[in-house]
Design a protein around this motif. Structure first.
Motif, PDB file in Angstrom:
ATOM      1  N   VAL A  74     -11.389  12.335  17.471  1.00 35.46           N
ATOM      2  CA  VAL A  74     -10.999  11.569  16.294  1.00 35.46           C
ATOM      3  C   VAL A  74     -11.170  12.410  15.043  1.00 35.46           C
ATOM      4  O   VAL A  74     -11.947  13.369  15.017  1.00 35.46           O
ATOM      5  CB  VAL A  74     -11.831  10.269  16.145  1.00 35.46           C
ATOM      6  N   SER A  75     -10.436  12.053  14.013  1.00 31.99           N
ATOM      7  CA  SER A  75     -10.673  12.563  12.662  1.00 31.99           C
ATOM      8  C   SER A  75     -11.201  11.399  11.840  1.00 31.99           C
ATOM      9  O   SER A  75     -10.759  10.258  12.005  1.00 31.99           O
ATOM     10  CB  SER A  75      -9.384  13.107  12.043  1.00 31.99           C
ATOM     11  N   THR A  76     -12.166  11.669  10.977  1.00 28.96           N
ATOM     12  CA  THR A  76     -12.740  10.625  10.146  1.00 28.96           C
ATOM     13  C   THR A  76     -12.664  11.021   8.680  1.00 28.96           C
ATOM     14  O   THR A  76     -12.610  12.212   8.339  1.00 28.96           O
ATOM     15  CB  THR A  76     -14.213  10.347  10.517  1.00 28.96           C
ATOM     16  N   VAL A  77     -12.646  10.016   7.822  1.00 30.28           N
ATOM     17  CA  VAL A  77     -12.676  10.249   6.380  1.00 30.28           C
ATOM     18  C   VAL A  77     -13.659   9.259   5.774  1.00 30.28           C
ATOM     19  O   VAL A  77     -13.748   8.099   6.195  1.00 30.28           O
ATOM     20  CB  VAL A  77     -11.272  10.096   5.753  1.00 30.28           C
ATOM     21  N   ASP A  78     -14.423   9.705   4.814  1.00 32.39           N
ATOM     22  CA  ASP A  78     -15.417   8.872   4.159  1.00 32.39           C
ATOM     23  C   ASP A  78     -14.753   7.708   3.424  1.00 32.39           C
ATOM     24  O   ASP A  78     -13.686   7.868   2.818  1.00 32.39           O
ATOM     25  CB  ASP A  78     -16.228   9.721   3.180  1.00 32.39           C
ATOM     26  N   ALA A  79     -15.389   6.549   3.471  1.00 34.58           N
ATOM     27  CA  ALA A  79     -14.804   5.337   2.894  1.00 34.58           C
ATOM     28  C   ALA A  79     -14.555   5.480   1.397  1.00 34.58           C
ATOM     29  O   ALA A  79     -13.529   5.008   0.882  1.00 34.58           O
ATOM     30  CB  ALA A  79     -15.716   4.139   3.163  1.00 34.58           C
ATOM     31  N   ASP A  80     -15.469   6.122   0.663  1.00 31.66           N
ATOM     32  CA  ASP A  80     -15.290   6.255  -0.785  1.00 31.66           C
ATOM     33  C   ASP A  80     -14.087   7.134  -1.114  1.00 31.66           C
ATOM     34  O   ASP A  80     -13.295   6.822  -2.008  1.00 31.66           O
ATOM     35  CB  ASP A  80     -16.556   6.838  -1.412  1.00 31.66           C
ATOM     36  N   GLN A  81     -13.933   8.232  -0.370  1.00 31.50           N
ATOM     37  CA  GLN A  81     -12.763   9.092  -0.574  1.00 31.50           C
ATOM     38  C   GLN A  81     -11.473   8.338  -0.258  1.00 31.50           C
ATOM     39  O   GLN A  81     -10.480   8.447  -0.974  1.00 31.50           O
ATOM     40  CB  GLN A  81     -12.850  10.319   0.330  1.00 31.50           C
ATOM     41  N   PHE A  82     -11.527   7.589   0.830  1.00 33.27           N
ATOM     42  CA  PHE A  82     -10.346   6.840   1.255  1.00 33.27           C
ATOM     43  C   PHE A  82      -9.946   5.819   0.196  1.00 33.27           C
ATOM     44  O   PHE A  82      -8.762   5.684  -0.136  1.00 33.27           O
ATOM     45  CB  PHE A  82     -10.655   6.150   2.586  1.00 33.27           C
ATOM     46  N   LEU A  83     -10.921   5.109  -0.362  1.00 33.58           N
ATOM     47  CA  LEU A  83     -10.629   4.095  -1.373  1.00 33.58           C
ATOM     48  C   LEU A  83     -10.038   4.723  -2.627  1.00 33.58           C
ATOM     49  O   LEU A  83      -9.104   4.177  -3.229  1.00 33.58           O
ATOM     50  CB  LEU A  83     -11.896   3.313  -1.702  1.00 33.58           C
ATOM     51  N   ARG A  84     -10.533   5.881  -3.017  1.00 30.81           N
ATOM     52  CA  ARG A  84      -9.974   6.566  -4.187  1.00 30.81           C
ATOM     53  C   ARG A  84      -8.520   6.968  -3.934  1.00 30.81           C
ATOM     54  O   ARG A  84      -7.670   6.875  -4.825  1.00 30.81           O
ATOM     55  CB  ARG A  84     -10.819   7.799  -4.529  1.00 30.81           C
ATOM     56  N   ALA A  85      -8.223   7.399  -2.705  1.00 31.07           N
ATOM     57  CA  ALA A  85      -6.849   7.786  -2.371  1.00 31.07           C
ATOM     58  C   ALA A  85      -5.917   6.578  -2.420  1.00 31.07           C
ATOM     59  O   ALA A  85      -4.779   6.676  -2.884  1.00 31.07           O
ATOM     60  CB  ALA A  85      -6.814   8.430  -0.987  1.00 31.07           C
ATOM     61  N   LEU A  86      -6.396   5.429  -1.952  1.00 29.15           N
ATOM     62  CA  LEU A  86      -5.582   4.211  -2.009  1.00 29.15           C
ATOM     63  C   LEU A  86      -5.270   3.832  -3.451  1.00 29.15           C
ATOM     64  O   LEU A  86      -4.151   3.415  -3.761  1.00 29.15           O
ATOM     65  CB  LEU A  86      -6.301   3.055  -1.315  1.00 29.15           C
ATOM     66  N   ARG A  87      -6.253   3.976  -4.309  1.00 28.69           N
ATOM     67  CA  ARG A  87      -6.065   3.613  -5.712  1.00 28.69           C
ATOM     68  C   ARG A  87      -5.141   4.584  -6.435  1.00 28.69           C
ATOM     69  O   ARG A  87      -4.517   4.233  -7.440  1.00 28.69           O
ATOM     70  CB  ARG A  87      -7.417   3.572  -6.420  1.00 28.69           C
ATOM     71  N   SER A  88      -5.029   5.798  -5.919  1.00 27.91           N
ATOM     72  CA  SER A  88      -4.257   6.834  -6.616  1.00 27.91           C
ATOM     73  C   SER A  88      -2.759   6.702  -6.412  1.00 27.91           C
ATOM     74  O   SER A  88      -1.976   7.189  -7.227  1.00 27.91           O
ATOM     75  CB  SER A  88      -4.703   8.223  -6.162  1.00 27.91           C
ATOM     76  N   ASP A  89      -2.342   6.046  -5.316  1.00 29.80           N
ATOM     77  CA  ASP A  89      -0.908   6.006  -5.020  1.00 29.80           C
ATOM     78  C   ASP A  89      -0.573   4.747  -4.222  1.00 29.80           C
ATOM     79  O   ASP A  89      -1.128   4.513  -3.146  1.00 29.80           O
ATOM     80  CB  ASP A  89      -0.511   7.248  -4.212  1.00 29.80           C
ATOM     81  N   ALA A  90       0.342   3.943  -4.762  1.00 27.62           N
ATOM     82  CA  ALA A  90       0.715   2.686  -4.106  1.00 27.62           C
ATOM     83  C   ALA A  90       1.401   2.909  -2.767  1.00 27.62           C
ATOM     84  O   ALA A  90       1.208   2.137  -1.816  1.00 27.62           O
ATOM     85  CB  ALA A  90       1.612   1.859  -5.034  1.00 27.62           C
ATOM     86  N   ASP A  91       2.228   3.962  -2.666  1.00 28.24           N
ATOM     87  CA  ASP A  91       2.924   4.223  -1.398  1.00 28.24           C
ATOM     88  C   ASP A  91       1.945   4.612  -0.300  1.00 28.24           C
ATOM     89  O   ASP A  91       2.096   4.235   0.862  1.00 28.24           O
ATOM     90  CB  ASP A  91       3.962   5.342  -1.574  1.00 28.24           C
ATOM     91  N   PHE A  92       0.932   5.386  -0.663  1.00 29.43           N
ATOM     92  CA  PHE A  92      -0.109   5.767   0.300  1.00 29.43           C
ATOM     93  C   PHE A  92      -0.829   4.526   0.811  1.00 29.43           C
ATOM     94  O   PHE A  92      -1.063   4.373   2.013  1.00 29.43           O
ATOM     95  CB  PHE A  92      -1.097   6.720  -0.382  1.00 29.43           C
ATOM     96  N   ALA A  93      -1.145   3.608  -0.112  1.00 28.28           N
ATOM     97  CA  ALA A  93      -1.801   2.364   0.285  1.00 28.28           C
ATOM     98  C   ALA A  93      -0.886   1.513   1.162  1.00 28.28           C
ATOM     99  O   ALA A  93      -1.334   0.879   2.121  1.00 28.28           O
ATOM    100  CB  ALA A  93      -2.218   1.579  -0.958  1.00 28.28           C
ATOM    101  N   ALA A  94       0.425   1.510   0.855  1.00 30.44           N
ATOM    102  CA  ALA A  94       1.374   0.714   1.629  1.00 30.44           C
ATOM    103  C   ALA A  94       1.476   1.206   3.072  1.00 30.44           C
ATOM    104  O   ALA A  94       1.666   0.410   3.993  1.00 30.44           O
ATOM    105  CB  ALA A  94       2.747   0.749   0.968  1.00 30.44           C
TER     106      ALA A  94
END
Length: 270
Positions: A101-121
């Motif tokens: 598996v690959s993992t990403v930290d929750a805080d980093q992930f949340l910042r990425a979601l907030r940075s781009d709507a298409d990424f979150a979609a």
């Protein structure tokens, strides 16, 4: 980052600008052996998981030791999005093969979601797909016969693997034991064995060397009333508005066998 891009490309078409914004995510790769827990019920979860290779099961365990498997995690699957809520896990995820598996930290992930709507979609669409699989699991266990349950699950796993692993075709690696299948389908291991034997005698499937071959997909689909529409295996095109028929404009629907196109079938006996 290439791992994440390959995984999300299964769910949505994203622009280079979106990927640049998400470039700060730091993925860590880890291998688990069969029987290792990726997530344990009651423990805090602070990472999002991407399965690169292998199989895992998500399940709940009752106090008396009975287990209900609610989903199978396959290559390309993304979980657990509940990390963004900061809650403890309400289920356990365990590897049943060697799983990378690959993992990403929750805080980093949340910042990425907030940075781009298409990424979150794109992650929203992955959650929609998983939710639809869980809905179908309720129907499968609650209303289908033993033959229908097993046939339907085999077709679902095969279709999901075909979407993630090129060349899967009619072959399905089968790391699942009879007990695993029983705990997923609300049956006993003995009932699973008898039903699998009946499917083999009917010329619908074959089992050999840890692999199941689907011999007659049409008859197996008719038996279980399997329709791939619920899997939503299509890439979300975020630059195209949805059409009135429910499909994305310019994106073909899946190779479904719609229930309304076939006459109702009698319910087969167990």
């Amino acid at each position: 980052m290439n791992v994440l891009r390959n995984r999300l490309s299964q769910y949505a078409t994203l622009s280079d600008d979106t990927w640049q914004k998400a470039g700060g995510l730091k993925l860590q790769s880890r291998a688990y052996q069969s029987g290792d827990d990726l997530i344990r019920v009651g423990e805090p979860t602070r990472k999002l998981f991407f399965i690169e290779d292998g199989w895992a099961i998500r399940y709940r365990m009752l106090d008396d030791g009975r287990r209900q498997i609610v989903n199978f995690m396959l290559p390309g699957d993304i979980f657990d999005l509940q990390v963004i809520a900061g809650v403890n896990a309400d289920h356990t995820v365990t590897a049943i093969t060697r799983t990378t598996v690959s993992t990403v930290d929750a805080d980093q992930f949340l910042r990425a979601l907030r940075s781009d709507a298409d990424f979150a979609a794109a992650f929203w669409w992955s959650a929609v797909q998983e939710e639809s699989i869980l809905r179908e699991q309720i129907v499968r266990v609650g209303r289908r016969s033993a033959k229908e349950r097993i046939a339907h699950l085999l077709l679902e796993l095969n279709r999901r693997l075909r979407a993630a692993v090129p060349g899967a075709e009619d072959h399905l690696p089968m790391p699942l034991t009879r007990t695993d299948l029983a705990d997923a389908l609300g049956l006993t291991p003995v009932h699973v064995s008898r039903t699998m034997s009946a499917l083999r005698r009917a010329g619908l499937i074959d089992e050999s060397r840890g692999q199941i071959t689907i011999i007659d997909r049409d008859r197996l689909s008719d038996l279980s009333q399997f329709d791939t529409d619920y899997l939503h295996i299509r890439r979300l095109d975020l630059g195209v508005a949805p059409a009135r028929n429910g499909h994305m404009n310019g994106v073909p629907g899946p190779d479904s066998r719609r229930a309304e196109q076939a006459a109702p079938l009698p319910r087969p006996a167990d």
